[in-house]
Design a protein around this motif. Structure first.
Motif, short mmCIF file in Angstrom:
data_model
loop_
_atom_site.label_atom_id
_atom_site.label_comp_id
_atom_site.label_asym_id
_atom_site.label_seq_id
_atom_site.Cartn_x
_atom_site.Cartn_y
_atom_site.Cartn_z
N PRO B 24 0.80 -1.24 0.00
CA PRO B 24 0.00 0.00 0.00
C PRO B 24 0.83 1.29 0.00
O PRO B 24 0.56 2.21 -0.76
N GLY B 25 1.87 1.33 0.84
CA GLY B 25 2.68 2.54 0.91
C GLY B 25 3.37 2.84 -0.40
O GLY B 25 3.37 3.98 -0.88
N LEU B 26 3.94 1.80 -1.00
CA LEU B 26 4.64 1.99 -2.26
C LEU B 26 3.67 2.30 -3.39
O LEU B 26 3.93 3.14 -4.25
N PHE B 27 2.54 1.58 -3.39
CA PHE B 27 1.54 1.81 -4.45
C PHE B 27 1.08 3.27 -4.40
O PHE B 27 0.98 3.93 -5.44
N PHE B 28 0.83 3.75 -3.20
CA PHE B 28 0.37 5.12 -3.04
C PHE B 28 1.41 6.11 -3.55
O PHE B 28 1.10 7.03 -4.32
N SER B 29 2.66 5.93 -3.12
CA SER B 29 3.68 6.91 -3.48
C SER B 29 4.11 6.80 -4.93
O SER B 29 4.25 7.82 -5.61
N VAL B 30 4.28 5.58 -5.42
CA VAL B 30 4.82 5.41 -6.78
C VAL B 30 3.73 5.52 -7.84
O VAL B 30 3.92 6.17 -8.87
N MET B 31 2.58 4.91 -7.58
CA MET B 31 1.55 4.83 -8.62
C MET B 31 0.58 6.01 -8.59
O MET B 31 0.04 6.39 -9.63
N LEU B 32 0.33 6.54 -7.43
CA LEU B 32 -0.71 7.56 -7.34
C LEU B 32 -0.17 8.98 -7.16
O LEU B 32 -0.69 9.93 -7.74
N ASN B 61 0.66 13.65 -19.71
CA ASN B 61 1.25 12.98 -18.54
C ASN B 61 0.36 11.89 -17.98
O ASN B 61 0.85 10.96 -17.33
N ALA B 62 -0.96 11.99 -18.24
CA ALA B 62 -1.84 10.89 -17.83
C ALA B 62 -1.51 9.64 -18.62
O ALA B 62 -1.41 8.54 -18.06
N VAL B 63 -1.33 9.79 -19.93
CA VAL B 63 -1.01 8.62 -20.76
C VAL B 63 0.37 8.08 -20.39
O VAL B 63 0.56 6.87 -20.19
N VAL B 64 1.35 8.99 -20.26
CA VAL B 64 2.71 8.53 -19.98
C VAL B 64 2.83 8.02 -18.54
O VAL B 64 3.78 7.30 -18.21
N GLY B 65 1.85 8.36 -17.70
CA GLY B 65 1.87 7.88 -16.32
C GLY B 65 1.81 6.37 -16.22
O GLY B 65 2.24 5.79 -15.21
N CYS B 66 1.28 5.72 -17.24
CA CYS B 66 1.17 4.26 -17.19
C CYS B 66 2.54 3.59 -17.21
O CYS B 66 2.64 2.39 -16.91
N THR B 67 3.59 4.33 -17.54
CA THR B 67 4.92 3.70 -17.61
C THR B 67 5.37 3.17 -16.25
O THR B 67 6.13 2.21 -16.19
N ALA B 109 -1.00 -4.01 -17.75
CA ALA B 109 -1.76 -3.08 -18.60
C ALA B 109 -2.95 -2.50 -17.83
O ALA B 109 -3.22 -1.30 -17.90
N LEU B 110 -3.63 -3.36 -17.08
CA LEU B 110 -4.77 -2.87 -16.28
C LEU B 110 -4.30 -1.91 -15.18
O LEU B 110 -4.93 -0.89 -14.91
N ASN B 111 -3.17 -2.26 -14.58
CA ASN B 111 -2.60 -1.38 -13.56
C ASN B 111 -2.24 -0.02 -14.18
O ASN B 111 -2.51 1.04 -13.60
N GLY B 112 -1.66 -0.06 -15.36
CA GLY B 112 -1.31 1.19 -16.06
C GLY B 112 -2.54 2.01 -16.38
O GLY B 112 -2.54 3.25 -16.28
N LEU B 113 -3.61 1.31 -16.75
CA LEU B 113 -4.87 2.00 -17.05
C LEU B 113 -5.39 2.72 -15.79
O LEU B 113 -5.85 3.87 -15.87
N VAL B 114 -5.29 2.05 -14.66
CA VAL B 114 -5.73 2.66 -13.39
C VAL B 114 -4.91 3.92 -13.10
O VAL B 114 -5.46 4.98 -12.76
N VAL B 115 -3.59 3.82 -13.27
CA VAL B 115 -2.72 4.96 -12.98
C VAL B 115 -3.04 6.12 -13.94
O VAL B 115 -3.18 7.28 -13.52
#
Lengths: 184, 261
Positions: B24-32, B61-67, B109-115
């Protein structure tokens, strides 16, 4: 901007990956002293990225690189290395205590760029963010470098950078004193 | 049934087991947090330089955020596969490699879509990017296509990561390159020819252009060519990843070097 702080926090992370961090912490030598050597070396080594960026800008993008006062510019660079190394040392302390500190410090990269006025003047930010930037040494180091390059104000910025660096160093020494917490 | 099980459950399990940023901590900081901060930084830069309005940077940046999920994810997962010692088991298994790889591509891919979707939502709220309700579905499809193509590149790099030691460096290099040459923050026609060609050879450049045109009010049919191009680019990287993995597998069997790289 990455000179110093980023390589410094990388050094202890690498020690952790290699499994040598517990030995460093357990050694009788102060951890801050050990980390300081790594940080200064990393900061000095990463000067090449600064020189490379200037060279790339000049050669590939025709950006004029003119320095009004070479001596002041070198002095400002030296102060920047020391101040960034201290900031890096502070981050190192977080690395010793928290396994995932690297990710959290990565998260801070863009905000620090913004409040320090790396590419956009910090004066364009809301007053609160601008005030946060004035508490960070990179802000003053950048201003000093720009002043030395353009012939603007340099000495007050250098003094501010040194003035902020001293308490940072004190915090680092204090944090390295409380190293009984077992590293991961 | 077995291939479907391998595709869905195998992909899900490998994603859960090998992608360490799911904490959770990493997901929040890195992905969100990081993609949003990146978007704010470039929007501020663009506004100061008077290059474009904030919605340009929000969409880019929304599209490139999936990287963060689609490039780093497969690379880190493959590195973790090697670090945890499960790579030999994967190599020794009789499972169809293509199904294994597709199964690993889908979660990222789904994770990238969420981000990307989250970054777009925050950007539209904070920076007042104007996105009409009717544009949400075409934009979601565009983001999914872009994320899937980007995952193809991530898988390819993950397979290359079996052959080189410094995988994080490779991931950082590619992510920075995509930030520069994908058209997210610098228009492709402003780049030197070499970088422009590189940008077009990498995923996301077509997806970003398609997303911007949809946000400008164009229908999905008007950008279908761009989306098709994005799919083709993703497929090329996917096929390359299977090829690189097969080559690495052969090399490993003959020289026993795979885990020493």
């Amino acid at each position: 901007m990455d000179v110093g702080a980023v390589p410094c926090r990388g050094t202890l992370n690498w020690e952790r990956r290699q499994g040598t961090l517990p030995f460093l912490v357990a050694a009788p030598a102060p951890l801050a002293a050990v980390a300081a050597g790594s940080c200064v070396a990393a900061a000095a080594l990463s000067l090449y990225s600064m020189a490379g960026s200037l060279a790339l800008g000049a050669l590939a993008f025709d950006v004029p690189v003119e320095v009004d006062s070479v001596a002041l510019f070198l002095l400002a660079t030296l102060v920047m290395i020391v101040s960034m190394s201290l900031l890096g040392l502070l981050l190192c302390a977080a690395f010793v205590l928290y396994r995932q500190a690297g990710m959290f410090t990565n998260m801070l990269e863009y905000p620090v760029w913004m409040v320090c006025g790396l590419l956009v003047p910090a004066s364009t930010l809301a007053p609160g963010f601008n005030a946060i930037g004035t508490l960070l040494t990179p802000r003053w180091a950048l201003d000093a470098l720009r002043g030395a390059a353009t012939g603007g104000s340099t000495w007050p910025e250098l003094a501010a950078c040194c003035g902020l660096g001293l308490p940072t160093g004190s915090v680092v020494c204090c944090s390295s004193g409380s190293r009984n917490t077992a590293p991961g | 049934m077995a291939p479907v099980r391998l595709l869905v459950i195998g992909g899900y399990l490998s994603y859960r087991a090998l992608f360490e940023w799911l904490r959770p901590g990493l997901f929040f900081s890195v992905m969100l947090v990081t993609p949003v901060l990146q978007m704010l930084f470039f929007a501020q830069l663009g506004r100061y330089a008077e290059v474009a309005d904030p919605s340009y940077f929000v969409i880019g940046n929304a599209v490139v955020g999936c990287t963060v999920a689609c490039v780093y994810g497969p690379i880190l997962a493959m590195a973790e596969e090697r670090a945890t010692g499960t790579l030999p088991a994967l190599l020794a298994s009789p499972a169809n490699r293509i199904i294994v790889f597709v199964g690993r591509l889908i979660p990222f891919a789904l994770n990238g879509l969420v981000v990307s979707g989250y970054t777009l939502l925050v950007g539209s709220l904070v920076l007042d990017a104007d996105i009409a309700a009717g544009e949400v579905a075409p934009l979601a499809l565009t983001l999914l296509v872009a994320a899937a193509a980007c995952s193809g590149l991530g898988l390819c790099l993950g397979a290359v990561g079996l052959l080189v030691r410094d995988v994080p460096f490779l991931a950082n290099l590619v992510a920075l390159l995509m930030l520069l040459v994908s058209g997210a923050n610098v228009a492709l026609d402003r780049l030197p020819v070499g970088l422009r060609v590189l940008g077009e050879a990498l995923p996301l450049s077509r997806g970003i252009e398609a997303a911007r045109r949809i946000a400008d009010g164009e229908p999905l049919s008007a950008v279908s060519g761009l989306l098709l191009g994005e799919i083709v680019v993703g497929l090329v990287y996917f096929v390359a990843s299977v090829g690189v993995f097969a080559w690495a597998e052969t090399t490993a069997r003959t020289r026993a070097t795979l885990e020493l790289a």
